[in-house]
Design a protein around this motif. Structure first.
Motif, PDB file in Angstrom:
ATOM      1  N   PRO A 187       0.897  -1.215   0.054  1.00 34.71           N
ATOM      2  CA  PRO A 187      -0.051  -0.027   0.066  1.00 34.71           C
ATOM      3  C   PRO A 187       0.986   1.235  -0.079  1.00 34.71           C
ATOM      4  O   PRO A 187       0.587   2.236  -0.848  1.00 34.71           O
ATOM      5  CB  PRO A 187      -0.827  -0.315   1.299  1.00 34.71           C
TER       6      PRO A 187
ATOM      7  N   GLY B 296       1.366   3.178  -3.040  1.00 38.30           N
ATOM      8  CA  GLY B 296       0.164   4.103  -3.180  1.00 38.30           C
ATOM      9  C   GLY B 296       0.934   5.382  -3.166  1.00 38.30           C
ATOM     10  O   GLY B 296       0.549   6.488  -3.950  1.00 38.30           O
TER      11      GLY B 296
ATOM     12  N   GLU C  21       1.795   6.194  -6.728  1.00 41.41           N
ATOM     13  CA  GLU C  21       0.751   6.514  -7.758  1.00 41.41           C
ATOM     14  C   GLU C  21       0.433   7.977  -7.262  1.00 41.41           C
ATOM     15  O   GLU C  21       0.172   8.480  -8.326  1.00 41.41           O
ATOM     16  CB  GLU C  21      -0.446   5.344  -7.520  1.00 41.41           C
TER      17      GLU C  21
ATOM     18  N   ILE D 105      -9.707   9.412  -7.383  1.00 43.35           N
ATOM     19  CA  ILE D 105      -8.748   8.299  -7.183  1.00 43.35           C
ATOM     20  C   ILE D 105      -7.600   8.545  -6.017  1.00 43.35           C
ATOM     21  O   ILE D 105      -7.408   7.636  -5.517  1.00 43.35           O
ATOM     22  CB  ILE D 105      -7.965   7.893  -8.497  1.00 43.35           C
TER      23      ILE D 105
ATOM     24  N   GLU E 202      -9.237   7.256  -2.988  1.00 44.76           N
ATOM     25  CA  GLU E 202      -9.316   5.861  -2.977  1.00 44.76           C
ATOM     26  C   GLU E 202      -7.943   5.471  -2.430  1.00 44.76           C
ATOM     27  O   GLU E 202      -7.677   4.553  -1.536  1.00 44.76           O
ATOM     28  CB  GLU E 202      -9.796   5.310  -4.466  1.00 44.76           C
ATOM     29  N   ILE E 203      -6.758   6.015  -3.088  1.00 42.13           N
ATOM     30  CA  ILE E 203      -5.252   5.427  -2.487  1.00 42.13           C
ATOM     31  C   ILE E 203      -5.111   5.825  -1.138  1.00 42.13           C
ATOM     32  O   ILE E 203      -4.920   5.020  -0.437  1.00 42.13           O
ATOM     33  CB  ILE E 203      -4.332   6.254  -3.578  1.00 42.13           C
TER      34      ILE E 203
ATOM     35  N   GLU F 179      -7.231   6.010   1.356  1.00 42.83           N
ATOM     36  CA  GLU F 179      -8.168   5.046   2.065  1.00 42.83           C
ATOM     37  C   GLU F 179      -7.332   4.088   2.084  1.00 42.83           C
ATOM     38  O   GLU F 179      -7.259   3.478   3.316  1.00 42.83           O
ATOM     39  CB  GLU F 179      -9.647   5.304   1.669  1.00 42.83           C
ATOM     40  N   THR F 180      -6.860   3.381   1.129  1.00 45.35           N
ATOM     41  CA  THR F 180      -6.247   1.852   0.998  1.00 45.35           C
ATOM     42  C   THR F 180      -5.020   2.195   2.166  1.00 45.35           C
ATOM     43  O   THR F 180      -4.524   1.201   2.793  1.00 45.35           O
ATOM     44  CB  THR F 180      -5.948   1.533  -0.209  1.00 45.35           C
TER      45      THR F 180
ATOM     46  N   GLU G 167      -4.310   4.522   4.327  1.00 45.80           N
ATOM     47  CA  GLU G 167      -4.536   4.597   5.664  1.00 45.80           C
ATOM     48  C   GLU G 167      -5.112   3.327   6.565  1.00 45.80           C
ATOM     49  O   GLU G 167      -5.008   3.064   7.477  1.00 45.80           O
ATOM     50  CB  GLU G 167      -6.005   5.554   5.803  1.00 45.80           C
ATOM     51  N   LEU G 168      -5.713   2.595   5.784  1.00 51.29           N
ATOM     52  CA  LEU G 168      -6.580   1.356   6.212  1.00 51.29           C
ATOM     53  C   LEU G 168      -5.496   0.440   6.210  1.00 51.29           C
ATOM     54  O   LEU G 168      -5.656  -0.627   6.968  1.00 51.29           O
ATOM     55  CB  LEU G 168      -7.826   0.920   5.470  1.00 51.29           C
TER      56      LEU G 168
ATOM     57  N   LYS H 201      -8.518   1.651  14.360  1.00 50.18           N
ATOM     58  CA  LYS H 201      -8.637   2.685  13.296  1.00 50.18           C
ATOM     59  C   LYS H 201      -8.553   1.852  11.894  1.00 50.18           C
ATOM     60  O   LYS H 201      -9.206   1.838  10.930  1.00 50.18           O
ATOM     61  CB  LYS H 201      -8.184   3.864  13.392  1.00 50.18           C
ATOM     62  N   SER H 202      -7.372   1.347  11.876  1.00 49.58           N
ATOM     63  CA  SER H 202      -6.919   0.741  10.449  1.00 49.58           C
ATOM     64  C   SER H 202      -7.194  -0.771  10.641  1.00 49.58           C
ATOM     65  O   SER H 202      -7.383  -1.451  11.607  1.00 49.58           O
ATOM     66  CB  SER H 202      -5.243   0.973  10.310  1.00 49.58           C
ATOM     67  N   LEU H 203      -7.280  -1.323   9.314  1.00 50.18           N
ATOM     68  CA  LEU H 203      -7.306  -2.746   9.103  1.00 50.18           C
ATOM     69  C   LEU H 203      -6.201  -3.616   9.733  1.00 50.18           C
ATOM     70  O   LEU H 203      -5.197  -3.033   9.530  1.00 50.18           O
ATOM     71  CB  LEU H 203      -7.748  -3.215   7.678  1.00 50.18           C
TER      72      LEU H 203
ATOM     73  N   VAL I 239     -10.537  -2.448   0.026  1.00 49.57           N
ATOM     74  CA  VAL I 239      -8.975  -2.394   0.269  1.00 49.57           C
ATOM     75  C   VAL I 239      -8.339  -3.450  -0.343  1.00 49.57           C
ATOM     76  O   VAL I 239      -7.297  -3.276  -0.831  1.00 49.57           O
ATOM     77  CB  VAL I 239      -8.827  -2.256   1.981  1.00 49.57           C
TER      78      VAL I 239
ATOM     79  N   MET J  89      -8.085  -2.827  -3.973  1.00 48.11           N
ATOM     80  CA  MET J  89      -7.057  -1.599  -4.191  1.00 48.11           C
ATOM     81  C   MET J  89      -5.885  -2.204  -4.379  1.00 48.11           C
ATOM     82  O   MET J  89      -4.834  -2.054  -5.071  1.00 48.11           O
ATOM     83  CB  MET J  89      -7.439  -0.685  -3.314  1.00 48.11           C
ATOM     84  N   ASN J  90      -5.369  -3.207  -3.047  1.00 54.05           N
ATOM     85  CA  ASN J  90      -4.108  -3.284  -2.966  1.00 54.05           C
ATOM     86  C   ASN J  90      -3.630  -4.535  -4.177  1.00 54.05           C
ATOM     87  O   ASN J  90      -2.653  -4.535  -4.646  1.00 54.05           O
ATOM     88  CB  ASN J  90      -3.862  -4.139  -1.579  1.00 54.05           C
TER      89      ASN J  90
ATOM     90  N   PHE K  92      -2.897  -2.382  -7.036  1.00 54.00           N
ATOM     91  CA  PHE K  92      -1.712  -2.040  -6.840  1.00 54.00           C
ATOM     92  C   PHE K  92      -0.448  -2.997  -7.026  1.00 54.00           C
ATOM     93  O   PHE K  92       0.403  -2.950  -7.959  1.00 54.00           O
ATOM     94  CB  PHE K  92      -1.198  -1.762  -5.083  1.00 54.00           C
TER      95      PHE K  92
ATOM     96  N   ARG L 228      -5.569  -0.070 -12.980  1.00 48.59           N
ATOM     97  CA  ARG L 228      -5.789   1.306 -13.314  1.00 48.59           C
ATOM     98  C   ARG L 228      -4.307   1.921 -13.489  1.00 48.59           C
ATOM     99  O   ARG L 228      -4.047   2.944 -13.809  1.00 48.59           O
ATOM    100  CB  ARG L 228      -6.849   2.002 -12.595  1.00 48.59           C
ATOM    101  N   PHE L 229      -3.488   1.085 -12.365  1.00 46.50           N
ATOM    102  CA  PHE L 229      -2.355   1.675 -12.234  1.00 46.50           C
ATOM    103  C   PHE L 229      -0.966   1.179 -13.081  1.00 46.50           C
ATOM    104  O   PHE L 229      -0.067   1.227 -12.915  1.00 46.50           O
ATOM    105  CB  PHE L 229      -1.820   1.655 -10.719  1.00 46.50           C
TER     106      PHE L 229
END
Lengths: 560, 908
Positions: free
Chosen positions: A486, A490, A493, A511, A514-515, A517-518, A520-521, B60-62, B86, B89-90, B93, B126-127
């Motif tokens: 991430p 992240g 990007e 976007i 989105e990045i 959030e990913t 952060e999480l 707070k985070s996963l 998430v 998204m990863n 990535f 997308r990346f």
């Protein structure tokens, strides 16, 4: 670890340059695998495995220097040396590089040539610096300080000779240690708890509680680490303490060592703070000579030693577990927590790790008592950016932010306040509407804010928030350790997207959320989790500037 | 049930779990699948990919399910919109740095990333951007012929690096750089073959994508087109469980270590990973051959069988049954070995049967069965992790038993102590706490010296000795003279080191000794094994978890060949030919009168041929003309034989001398069982069809037996195993059906017996008195010591990339091309003194022969010692070795003979 020098210090002995054959020798002498050594070397920005110029010029590209025109400095250097960033002059004299924050943000723009920091560089000075370059001794910086309500933490800064323990002794130096050694460790910890001292590195954890955790551990040996890897852009208050009042930090560490039953301390100082390192070294030697370090301190049963570890140039090493990895001779990548350092820290042993300023507060609490401290305690802030006064200020808790900016900071230079970044680039964005907030833990926490590293970077309203975001994300991208996807992808990007928005090549802002959030999480460590925090707020607050960039394909505030 | 249980809530339901369990494992237990990518349990726990993230209340985070331990009262949610987003998204990535070439990718259908992309329905990222892929470029893997690295497919999960670090414990690849410039590379981008890489391929197996691939499988097909076979590696005695993949053309193309195997846990070595290729070779023998006028001619099977039967009959009638001798093979199955020894005893009527164990662990069998009760390793391989001290003597296990070496190194890494004694500074020495470089053949002196220190320092386990041993007083008498002064002089080792080793081994609660040919291949081999036994008895380091003796067996089924009675003095099941009750049992089973006089040892073959006692030899899968000492003399002797039959898969050096060659199936084409170095009997299964024209070894023997008038009709190996179970009590409980579920360690006397992990537990030794026996052993010098004419000691052995007579490995392109030539290792000091350059062709000469061979100037040998392998015909160490035998075990002194080194003038 006993007979062996710490790897990172060993590499500094080679001036950071280790080519293949040398690496084989070092690996062999340390019974280490070449692959491990190489991993390590390739991680740190101050180390290299291929030849470079005799002198390395590093230009700080972090926010404060960016605001003060680092781009012009770079152009001038390129023009003069006739090389691009990353290259070496044909005569092998100079290599030109970028570097992340050098921790001299009140004296921006700054560059470093080898170990020597050169503050307030101007294009006019550059030819002189290059053509008549002479190897100089790194010297402490004259960073302005201000303490309108009185100096407590800064009490010795610019008042004593930092190279003279006698000066320190004249001002109640090591008195706190003498007092502490007459008490039980538990009593000291109670005092610290009562004083409600909190960590000054960034997380603001209750110091007394941390000490108690380490105290409780049965495993031996235990270690105390002073985190002097001040790398959060905009932060330079630890530099001021180290360079001007090293003994306060050392005294604080010794007291901590006594209180938690540790026998060895380490100061992990960032590799860019060479002058501070020399001053600390001298201070440790002096303290040893006087018997404040070593065996049976003040005739007690307590023995304690301190060793200095010089960092290799990595922001992530400021994270406590990454720092420990670094001391252990590994890549500075954060460890999973739990276990916390108090249980399994350095070399898997219980470890107390505190920030420089935190330790510097310890003698004050012991000398003046918890009650005094609770009511009169103070905190250091590093002021930089578009302020008329830039430097380190000491304020009592509860001072209003407005006072800090307007009275201490002398107001905004060149325009009005657009926003502040509090706590460094991984901190929080503060709009002018926040100026009436009180600077204490409770008030900040109620507003969902925190001191972070104590850095305040002010931005005036002539600056474009998109261009500032570009600078911020680049820092995180360069400094990402590469451990987790991430953060690794992240930051890259996000940086690419922001650059493209500036160039008008990209239309989609969402976007970035989105990045963010990913990251952060799911970033592995807090540094990754927070790296888009400020930018996210910037986008929210200054959306029209972003949209202008996207629609008009140019900067609303006429940055190129 | 000492475990503490804790309460957790997962997806709203309450569960109880043992403390310390990770979320991912806990969820698995209750049927909740959490996707992972970078995670390999206990091997790679980086938490880098961010796929396994879950929600935990209060955070707070996963949190990463793969590395987060469950805590009391935790409330976990394993799937939600947030989590899904998430993860997706990863994945995007990750897919942005991965070139999506599934169509042409070898890993298609065998790729975790592909599975996840499918599951989360991501067809492209997308990346994705090619620039990012350039950051990962490296040339380090370009030249080697084993492993291909496609950096453009690498997802930086670090599983390869951690597998190399934590499984192979070689640690030869690095995470390089940081941030977006992070990549996987060798140090300094050295070509991988110039690093310490042993090409065990665990990195390839650990790779979740197609970034790392065996070069040998490229363009051979995709995994879903391969036939998959679970079997056992056919090389050394570790007995790694392996999964072989066979393509549509009946070629084995890929091997994976079986991850849940108790033996290797997914590991393999370079031979296990690539060495199967010989089975596919078109040099395989596929027609029986008969020699006419010195030339081999193809004949039909029927003719061949009848001819062999006729000739054996004639010779038996003319010279008696003891004029024929049999050499069995530890590369053949238990069933094959059983049938061959039965053939020798029941059909021919002789005990002249032996196997290559004579040349490796005969002293272990002789010594350990005498003083402890059984000639085998006492503990399971898995037990390594339970010991405190690993004492390795005379075992270059990194090259001979690579997977055990990996386990030893792993355990050392996890905190155990390691003592290594070897005349060469072998790879394992680099990992050792104490490394002792003694002269070849001085093991007894060294061990006696260590025992003296142990006695003097009071580390003797008196209670153990009193309760479980006999002969202690006698033993004590020989020890006093082995003081450090003397031992140091004999062995050439610092007193200090000997003392330290003794302290570490003596003061440990648990210690295991590992040894191999460095101990046994001496004229005093039996003495040295007795010394090892003495050492374990003195300290009580035997007969319990983490305490034992591990003689590491050299070949896939050398333990089994001995168990099956392919020995001149033992019947199957370790039963002596002198035991009348045993003889009767076998006579009844085999329906024939059995010979009772002991047979000849294969190491004495030359002697008996020259005396005219042996007239014919039957070899099943052996190649004595490469592996026996003093080859020149042996060859002359073999040529005198009237009849030689060789059952083989290739035309070996020995087969060339045969009168008849019978083409057999290889181990990768058979059903049957192998017994590994820890007494574990494991099923082997055919990964490919045997070549047309070949027959199984047991089948060939049955046909000859039948042609000779003995009724031997087995339908399959299962029937043979059933017979073995009837006659060999230690195998009685081992059925194929049970083996389907995993190997069983003998003794296993009945079908409901679990097998025996540790021998002699509770001090129950299998000697007549039930007590272990101390044996006083004096140090005797090697027969040949360095002298003026022959000033060097030659020691011999295997190298990692080859195996024995090289019949197999020279037909594996990758292995053969990696080490195409033999060499002599000589110390830097000696080389300098003699002005010998690295790579220079030199002459090595002993009293028996001379070879010309390239020098390898090395830090490994002790000064005055040189090393040569026995894999290569023209430069075979065995042209030089001394055939003098151990008086008890009849093993030749492979490990020490005197040689001289000569420069070859006019050439360099």
């Amino acid at each position: 670890m006993d007979d062996n020098k710490f790897l990172i210090n060993r590499i500094h002995e080679e001036k950071g340059y280790v080519e293949k054959e040398k690496a084989k020798i070092i690996a062999k002498e340390r019974k280490e695998k070449l692959a491990s050594l190489y991993e390590f070397l390739s991680f740190y920005s101050l180390f290299h495995t291929k030849p470079k110029g005799k002198n390395i010029i590093r230009v700080c590209k972090s926010l404060s220097c960016h605001l003060e025109g680092k781009d012009k400095i770079i152009s001038k250097l390129k023009e003069l040396l006739k090389i691009e960033i990353g290259n070496t002059t044909p005569d092998g004299e100079f290599t030109l590089e970028y570097t992340s924050c050098l921790g001299a943000c009140s004296l921006s723009p700054s560059i470093m040539i080898n170990d020597v920091l050169i503050p307030k560089v101007t294009c006019e000075k550059i030819p002189y610096l290059i053509k008549e370059f002479k190897e100089k001794e790194p010297m402490p910086l004259k960073i302005p300080i201000s303490a309108p309500y009185g100096k407590l933490i800064l009490r010795n800064v610019y008042e004593i000779n930092p190279l003279s323990i006698e000066d320190y002794l004249k001002r109640e130096g090591y008195k706190a240690l003498e007092i502490a050694l007459k008490r039980e460790g538990e009593t000291i910890i109670e005092e610290i708890k009562k004083a409600d001292l909190r960590g000054r590195g960034g997380a603001g954890f209750k110091t007394g509680l941390k000490w108690e955790f380490v105290k409780k551990e049965k495993e031996r040996p235990k270690f105390v680490i002073c985190n002097a890897d001040e790398g959060e852009p905009g932060t330079f208050k630890d530099r001021v303490l180290i360079e001007n009042d090293p003994h306060s930090v050392i005294e604080g560490m010794i007291i901590a060592g006594y209180a938690v039953d540790a026998e060895k301390g380490f100061i992990y100082i960032r590799g860019e703070y060479e002058s501070g390192l020399k001053i600390l070294k001298n201070a440790i030697d002096e303290a040893k000579e006087k018997g404040f370090l070593g065996k049976n301190i003040y005739g007690s049963n307590f023995s304690f030693d301190i060793e200095i570890i010089k960092g290799g140039g990595s922001y992530v090493c400021g994270e406590e577990t990454a720092l420990m990895e670094s001391i252990e001779g590994k890549r500075g990548e954060p460890r999973r927590k739990p276990p916390y350092p108090s249980e399994k820290g350095l070399f898997g042993k219980p470890t107390l790790i505190n920030n420089v300023e935190t330790f510097a507060n310890i003698p004050i609490i012991i000398l003046k008592g918890a009650d005094f401290y609770k009511n009169h305690g103070s905190i250091l802030l590093s002021l930089s950016g578009d302020l008329n006064f830039k430097g380190v200020c000491e304020i009592p808790f509860g001072t209003s932010l407005e006072y800090v900016i307007k009275e201490i900071g002398g107001g905004i230079k060149d325009g009005n306040l657009k926003f502040l970044i509090l706590g460094g680039l991984s901190g929080n964005l503060l709009l002018p509407s926040y100026l009436n907030i009180k600077m204490d833990y409770e008030s900040l926490s109620r507003a969902n804010l925190s001191f972070g590293s104590g850095a305040i970077i002010a931005i005036n309203d002539k600056r474009c928030s998109v261009c500032i975001s570009e600078n911020i994300i680049e820092f995180f991208m360069e400094e990402s350790c590469g451990k987790c996807i991430p953060c690794l992808i992240g930051t890259y990007e996000a940086s690419k997207i922001i650059k493209n928005i500036i160039k008008g090549k990209r239309k989609d802002i969402n976007i970035l959320f989105e990045i963010a959030e990913t990251m952060e999480l799911s970033s592995f460590c807090p540094l990754g989790q927070n790296s888009l925090k400020v930018i996210k707020d910037i986008i929210k607050e200054f959306k029209e500037e972003w949209e202008f960039h996207i629609k008009e394909n140019k900067c609303p505030l006429k940055h190129e | 049930m000492n475990e503490k249980y804790i309460n957790v809530k997962i997806n709203g339901k309450e569960y109880l779990f043992p403390q310390g369990i990770k979320i991912v494992d806990a969820c698995k237990k209750i049927g909740i699948f959490i996707p992972t990518l970078c995670f390999l349990k206990e091997i790679s726990e980086e938490g880098s990919c961010g796929i396994c993230v879950v929600e935990i209340k209060g955070f707070k985070s996963l949190q990463r399910a793969c590395i987060t331990e469950i805590k009391d009262g935790m409330e976990i949610i394993t799937d939600s919109e947030k989590i899904h987003k998430v993860r997706k998204m990863n994945l995007e990535f990750i897919l942005s740095i991965h070139l999506p070439e599934c169509i042409t990718c070898e890993a298609d259908g065998d790729c975790l990333l592909q599975d996840l992309a499918y599951k989360y329905s991501i067809s492209n990222s997308r990346f994705f951007e090619k620039v990012k892929i350039f950051y990962k470029e490296t040339k380090a893997w370009e030249i080697n012929s084993f492993i291909k690295f496609y950096p453009e497919k690498c997802i930086l999960c670090r599983r390869c690096i951690n597998a190399c670090k934590n499984m192979a414990v070689v640690n030869t690849i690095s995470v390089v750089g940081r941030g977006y410039k992070t990549k996987i590379n060798t140090p300094f981008e050295l070509p991988i073959e110039d690093t310490e890489c042993e090409f065990c391929g665990i990195c390839v197996q650990a790779c979740p994508t197609g970034a790392l691939i065996e070069k040998t499988r490229i363009r051979k097909g995709k995994i879903f087109h391969f036939k998959k076979t679970e079997t056992v590696c056919a090389y050394c005695g570790v007995g790694c469980e392996v999964i072989l993949y066979t393509d549509e053309n009946n070629n084995i193309v890929m091997a994976k270590g079986k991850e849940d195997s108790p033996v290797n846990k997914g590991r393999l070595c370079v031979k296990g990973r690539y060495g199967f290729e010989y089975a596919n070779s078109n040099e395989r023998l596929t027609k029986p051959l008969i020699k006419e006028n010195g030339i081999f001619k193809e004949i039909e099977w029927e003719e061949a069988i009848n001819y062999v039967a006729k000739r054996l009959k004639e010779i038996k009638e003319r010279y008696g049954p003891d004029s024929i001798t049999f050499l069995s093979s530890s590369r053949c199955t238990n069933e094959d070995n059983y049938v061959l020894q039965k053939f020798a005893r029941a059909v021919i009527g002789t005990n002249n049967i032996d196997n290559c164990a004579r040349l490796c662990h005969a002293p272990s069998v002789a010594a350990l069965s005498k003083v402890l009760g059984a000639g085998a390793a006492t503990n399971p391989i898995e037990d390594i992790k339970n010991t405190e001290v690993m004492f390795v003597i005379g075992s270059n296990m990194t090259e001979t038993h690579p997977v055990i070496a990996q386990l030893v190194k792993k355990h050392k890494k996890d905190g155990a102590k390691l003592i290594v004694c070897d005349p060469r500074r072998i790879n394992l020495a680099e990992y050792a706490d104490i490394y002792i470089q003694h002269y070849p053949g001085t093991d007894v002196a060294l061990l006696n010296g260590i025992m003296k220190v142990i006695i003097d320092k009071g580390y003797v386990n008196k209670k153990f000795i009193e309760e479980n041993t006999e002969g202690f007083e006698e033993f004590l008498k020989v020890i006093p003279k082995y003081d450090l002064e003397l031992v140091s002089k004999i062995t050439g080792v610092d007193k200090d080191l000997i003392e330290k080793a003794a302290e570490i081994y003596g003061s440990a609660e648990k210690a295991m000794i590992f040894y191999t040919m460095g101990i046994t291949q001496h004229a005093t081999g039996t003495d040295a094994v007795l010394s090892i036994a003495n050492l374990t008895l003195l300290t009580g380091h035997i007969g319990s978890k983490g305490n034992g003796i591990m003689p590491l067996r050299g070949q896939a089924n050398v333990q089994g060949a001995c168990d099956m009675g392919a020995l001149p003095t033992y019947l199957p099941g370790n039963q002596r030919i002198t035991d009348q009750l045993v003889i009767e049992k076998f006579e009844k089973e085999w329906n024939v009168k059995l010979p009772t006089s002991p047979g000849i040892f294969v190491s004495e073959l030359t002697h008996y041929i020259s005396k005219g006692k042996i007239k014919a030899m039957y070899v099943m899968g052996g190649n004595p003309l490469m592996t026996h000492p003093d080859l020149n003399t042996l060859e002359k002797a073999l040529k005198k034989l009237e009849f030689i039959v060789v059952q083989e898969i290739f035309l070996s050096e020995t087969a060339e001398l045969a009168h008849v060659i019978l083409p057999a199936a290889s181990a990768y084409e058979k059903d049957g069982t192998f017994t590994n170095t820890e007494r574990r009997v494991q099923l082997i299964r055919p990964a490919r069809e045997k070549p047309e024209g070949t027959k199984y070894d047991w089948e060939i023997l049955s046909l000859i037996a039948k042609a000779m008038g003995y009724k031997m009709e087995y339908k399959n190996p299962l029937e043979i195993m059933e017979e073995i179970r009837r006659v060999a009590p230690s195998y009685a409980g081992i059925t194929y059906k049970r083996l389907e579920r995993g190997g069983i360690q003998w003794p296993c006397p009945s079908e409901n017996h679990p097998g025996t992990e540790i021998l002699y537990e509770g001090g129950k030794f299998k000697t007549p008195s039930g007590k272990a026996i101390f044996s006083p052993v004096e140090y005797i010098e090697s027969e040949e010591l360095p002298c003026e004419e022959y000033p060097f000691i030659l020691t011999t052995g295997r190298i990692l990339y080859h195996y024995h007579g090289r019949s197999e490995t020279k037909r594996v392109k990758t292995l053969e091309s990696f080490v195409p030539k033999n060499y002599v290792e000589i110390s830097r000091e000696d080389a300098e003194r003699l002005n010998i350059k690295d790579g220079e062709l030199i002459r090595v000469k002993s009293r028996r022969g001379s070879i010309e061979i390239n020098a390898r100037v090395s830090d490994r040998p002790k000064k005055g010692v040189v090393f040569i392998s026995f894999h290569f015909k023209e430069t075979n160490a065995n042209i030089l070795t001394n055939p003098i035998l151990d008086p008890v075990a009849r093993i030749p002194e492979f490990k020490a003979c005197a040689v001289r080194i000569e420069k070859i003038e006019g050439r360099s």
